[in-house]
Design a protein around this motif. Structure first.
Motif, PDB file in Angstrom:
ATOM      1  N   GLY A  23       0.844  -1.198   0.000  1.00  0.00           N
ATOM      2  CA  GLY A  23       0.000   0.000   0.000  1.00  0.00           C
ATOM      3  C   GLY A  23       0.872   1.237   0.000  1.00  0.00           C
ATOM      4  N   LEU A  24       0.294   2.300   0.536  1.00  0.00           N
ATOM      5  CA  LEU A  24       1.044   3.553   0.556  1.00  0.00           C
ATOM      6  C   LEU A  24       2.362   3.390   1.301  1.00  0.00           C
ATOM      7  CD1 LEU A  24      -1.977   5.842   1.403  1.00  0.00           C
ATOM      8  CD2 LEU A  24      -0.941   5.427  -0.821  1.00  0.00           C
ATOM      9  N   GLY A  25       2.369   2.526   2.306  1.00  0.00           N
ATOM     10  CA  GLY A  25       3.586   2.303   3.100  1.00  0.00           C
ATOM     11  C   GLY A  25       4.745   1.826   2.245  1.00  0.00           C
ATOM     12  N   ASN A  26       4.452   1.082   1.205  1.00  0.00           N
ATOM     13  CA  ASN A  26       5.526   0.571   0.350  1.00  0.00           C
ATOM     14  C   ASN A  26       6.021   1.616  -0.618  1.00  0.00           C
ATOM     15  OD1 ASN A  26       3.598  -1.533   1.144  1.00  0.00           O
ATOM     16  ND2 ASN A  26       5.099  -2.897   0.254  1.00  0.00           N
ATOM     17  N   VAL A 229       5.937  -3.533  10.788  1.00  0.00           N
ATOM     18  CA  VAL A 229       4.586  -3.558  11.382  1.00  0.00           C
ATOM     19  C   VAL A 229       3.596  -2.914  10.420  1.00  0.00           C
ATOM     20  CG1 VAL A 229       3.115  -2.564  13.183  1.00  0.00           C
ATOM     21  CG2 VAL A 229       5.336  -3.490  13.784  1.00  0.00           C
ATOM     22  N   PHE A 230       3.959  -1.732   9.930  1.00  0.00           N
ATOM     23  CA  PHE A 230       3.038  -0.982   9.078  1.00  0.00           C
ATOM     24  C   PHE A 230       2.869  -1.665   7.726  1.00  0.00           C
ATOM     25  CE2 PHE A 230       1.805   2.363   6.153  1.00  0.00           C
ATOM     26  CZ  PHE A 230       0.796   2.981   6.873  1.00  0.00           C
ATOM     27  N   SER A 231       3.998  -2.027   7.136  1.00  0.00           N
ATOM     28  CA  SER A 231       3.962  -2.511   5.773  1.00  0.00           C
ATOM     29  C   SER A 231       3.284  -3.881   5.656  1.00  0.00           C
ATOM     30  CB  SER A 231       5.397  -2.570   5.249  1.00  0.00           C
ATOM     31  OG  SER A 231       5.411  -2.977   3.932  1.00  0.00           O
ATOM     32  N   SER A 336      -9.074  -4.125   2.727  1.00  0.00           N
ATOM     33  CA  SER A 336      -8.846  -5.061   3.830  1.00  0.00           C
ATOM     34  C   SER A 336      -9.236  -4.457   5.176  1.00  0.00           C
ATOM     35  CB  SER A 336      -7.379  -5.483   3.877  1.00  0.00           C
ATOM     36  OG  SER A 336      -6.554  -4.415   4.300  1.00  0.00           O
ATOM     37  N   THR A 337      -9.324  -3.125   5.238  1.00  0.00           N
ATOM     38  CA  THR A 337      -9.551  -2.500   6.538  1.00  0.00           C
ATOM     39  C   THR A 337     -11.004  -2.601   7.007  1.00  0.00           C
ATOM     40  OG1 THR A 337      -9.814  -0.400   5.409  1.00  0.00           O
ATOM     41  CG2 THR A 337      -7.665  -0.828   6.346  1.00  0.00           C
ATOM     42  N   ILE A 338     -11.899  -2.983   6.128  1.00  0.00           N
ATOM     43  CA  ILE A 338     -13.300  -3.083   6.551  1.00  0.00           C
ATOM     44  C   ILE A 338     -13.649  -4.520   6.950  1.00  0.00           C
ATOM     45  CG2 ILE A 338     -14.298  -3.526   4.252  1.00  0.00           C
ATOM     46  CD1 ILE A 338     -16.580  -1.604   5.022  1.00  0.00           C
TER      47      ILE A 338
HETATM   48  N1  PFF Z   1       0.152  -2.216   4.860  1.00  0.00           N
HETATM   49  C1  PFF Z   1      -0.316  -1.025   4.250  1.00  0.00           C
HETATM   50  C2  PFF Z   1       0.824  -0.284   3.607  1.00  0.00           C
HETATM   51  O1  PFF Z   1       1.971  -0.699   3.688  1.00  0.00           O
HETATM   52  O2  PFF Z   1       0.555   0.757   3.063  1.00  0.00           O
HETATM   53  C3  PFF Z   1      -0.930  -0.093   5.196  1.00  0.00           C
HETATM   54  C4  PFF Z   1      -2.118  -0.542   5.893  1.00  0.00           C
HETATM   55  C5  PFF Z   1      -2.991  -1.461   5.366  1.00  0.00           C
HETATM   56  C6  PFF Z   1      -2.347  -0.022   7.082  1.00  0.00           C
HETATM   57  C7  PFF Z   1      -4.085  -1.846   6.053  1.00  0.00           C
HETATM   58  C8  PFF Z   1      -3.436  -0.398   7.777  1.00  0.00           C
HETATM   59  C9  PFF Z   1      -4.276  -1.312   7.252  1.00  0.00           C
HETATM   60  F1  PFF Z   1      -5.328  -1.685   7.954  1.00  0.00           F
END
Ligand code: PFF
Length: 495
Positions: A23-26, A229-231, A336-338
């Motif tokens: 996602g945006l994190g990558n 954790v985020f990614s 995935s967040t819902i």
């Molecule tokens: N993992 C996602 C990313 O790297 O951008 C970010 C993310 C996805 C954060 C889903 C929170 C989430 F529930």
């Protein structure tokens, strides 16, 4: 025929998980984190974080989800009947992420259209902050509504509804099978073009130039663990929920390794693209790469448009492709967040998937309008900091305590190993999920709390308290509302 909450195949499960992770994190976060934490030297803590935390923790979350085959709060209730409250915390927190992710998706949608004409003009910085977001530092900005952003966000919600209200395989499963491979292909094209730009090697040399001395600093280890954790979307009850949708024969250990590898491959590719382009920009403008690098919205919505302004004809190809990639990456993550909250509501209150999704999406769309105001950008920053630095890390610690200790992760080893065609789990895995992980995350959590308390403005503190209160109150409401599903109350405790 798959049930309405069941993957049609293992491939759908893996691709949907990769979609959530990538996602945006990558795209915006990783290249910056890699660069500012020792360049090439960062790979050492990064790989350690994947092996020591990412993979072991995902295996735990998957293993429990797969074993319980139920929503997150129901599983927690089965482990201890008085703890249902803890089970609603994470799904609600992740739904709050969804609401602000929809704003970033909306901004990106606007940029995707603008990129065909470089419609952001000669000063992308001023365009983003002043013309588009009309940012205001004052809370009264909440009353200044920006229709363009609202429309872009609502368009995103409609797309999300279109996919999510269907049965799992018909919607999310099918979409992931198309969009996730497409995302990788587009990324390869972007990187291919970027690497041929004059100056690309300047950017890459800057990116990978290792600063080994940093390896002795605690911060770069924290940065690596924070990134993973985020990614990998760890501790968000997403992996748990997705695993509970799987059929009988999933090889979860091998799946986890594939997902972690795909996620890392994608983000390292993104770093190549981002830095080649920054190298080009540096050559053109004479500005050092170091001065061009920023993270987050600044990189996506300011530095990139600035680069496209000097890129000539290639900008009309790279620009739309780039904003499309961000959009698709954001979309597959937001979908995935819902899932955790929706599945939990279906489980407890007996509503259909379609009805639950429709109600949640309408609710989310209405609340998200706070981000279509002049003060929305500030609120987004506050909520993001609270959820990522405080709520989710706490989630991981809680999951380690509840799943690894109280439920006892040892019980999972047998069936996980029996299906694994690659690595087998042993005592080392238990040591990681019971000791190393919770202790390490607790240290990072305390660091995050201190940071929030020390560096917050009074507005931020007020909003942090409000967001925390909303999270707790919603969690209490979901817990005390009487269940409608007949099997919700007759849970036998499982320990
Ligand atoms: N993992 C996602 C990313 O790297 O951008 C970010 C993310 C996805 C954060 C889903 C929170 C989430 F529930």
């Amino acid at each position: 025929m798959a049930d309405k909450n069941e993957w049609g195949s293992n491939l759908s499960f893996i691709l949907a998980m990769i979609g959530s992770a990538v996602g945006l994190g990558n795209i915006w976060r990783y290249p910056y984190v890699l660069y500012s934490n020792g360049g090439g030297a960062f790979y050492i803590p990064y790989i350690v974080a994947i092996i020591l935390m990412g993979i072991p923790f995902l295996i735990l979350e998957y293993g429990v989800g797969y074993d319980f085959k139920s929503s997150f709060p129901k599983a927690i209730r089965k482990i201890h009947s008085n703890w249902e409250f803890l089970g609603w915390l994470l799904p609600v927190a992740v739904f709050m992420i969804m609401i602000y992710y929809s704003a970033i998706l909306g901004w990106d949608g606007i940029y995707m259209i603008l990129s065909f004409t470089k419609g952001w003009g000669a000063n992308p910085d001023a365009f983003f902050a002043t013309t588009l977001l009309q940012s205001s530092e004052s809370i009264s900005g909440l009353f200044h509504f920006i229709p363009l952003i609202a429309v872009a966000m609502l368009a995103g919600w409609v797309i999300i509804w279109f996919i999510s209200h269907r049965d799992l395989e018909e919607g999310l499963g099918k979409v992931s099978k198309v969009l996730v491979p497409a995302l990788f292909v587009i990324m390869v094209v972007i990187v291919g073009i970027s690497l041929t730009l004059p100056g690309a090697s300047i950017g890459l040399a800057e990116l990978f130039n290792p600063d080994w001395s940093l390896l002795g600093h605690f911060e770069i280890w924290m940065a690596a663990f924070g990134q993973i954790v985020f990614s990998l979307s760890l501790g968000m009850s997403i992996a748990f929920t997705y695993a509970s949708y799987t059929g009988e024969d999933a090889d979860l250990i091998t799946n986890t390794i594939s997902i972690a590898l795909a996620n890392s491959l994608f983000e390292n590719f993104a770093a190549l693209g981002v830095f080649s382009i920054l190298g080009y920009m540096s050559l053109q403008s004479g500005t050092a790469v170091a001065d061009l690098v920023t993270q987050g919205t600044g990189l996506v919505f300011v530095v990139y448009p600035t680069v496209f302004n000097v890129l000539g004809q290639w900008a009309y190809v790279l620009g739309p492709l780039f904003f499309l990639t961000v959009y698709l990456a954001g979309l597959t993550s937001i979908l995935s967040t819902i899932e955790p909250l929706s599945f939990s509501i279906q489980n407890k209150f007996g509503h259909s998937r379609s009805k639950t999704m429709t109600i949640l999406i309408i609710f989310g769309a209405v609340v998200s309008m706070i981000y279509a105001t002049s003060y929305g950008g500030s609120v987004l920053g506050y909520v993001d900091t609270f959820i990522n630095q405080i709520a989710l890390l706490l989630g991981i610690i809680l999951e380690c305590i509840i799943f690894a200790w109280i439920f006892n992760a040892e019980k999972l080893i047998g069936f996980l190993n029996a299906r694994s065609k690659t690595i087998k789990l042993g005592k080392w895995w238990l040591v990681i999920v019971k000791f190393i992980l919770p202790i390490f995350i607790a240290v990072v959590w305390i660091g995050g709390m201190i940071d929030v308390i020390n560096n917050s403005t009074s507005d931020q503190l007020i909003f942090t308290v409000i967001v925390a209160a909303i999270l707790l109150i919603s969690t209490v409401i979901f817990t005390v509302l009487p269940a409608k599903s007949p099997d919700w109350d007759d849970v036998e405790e499982r320990l």
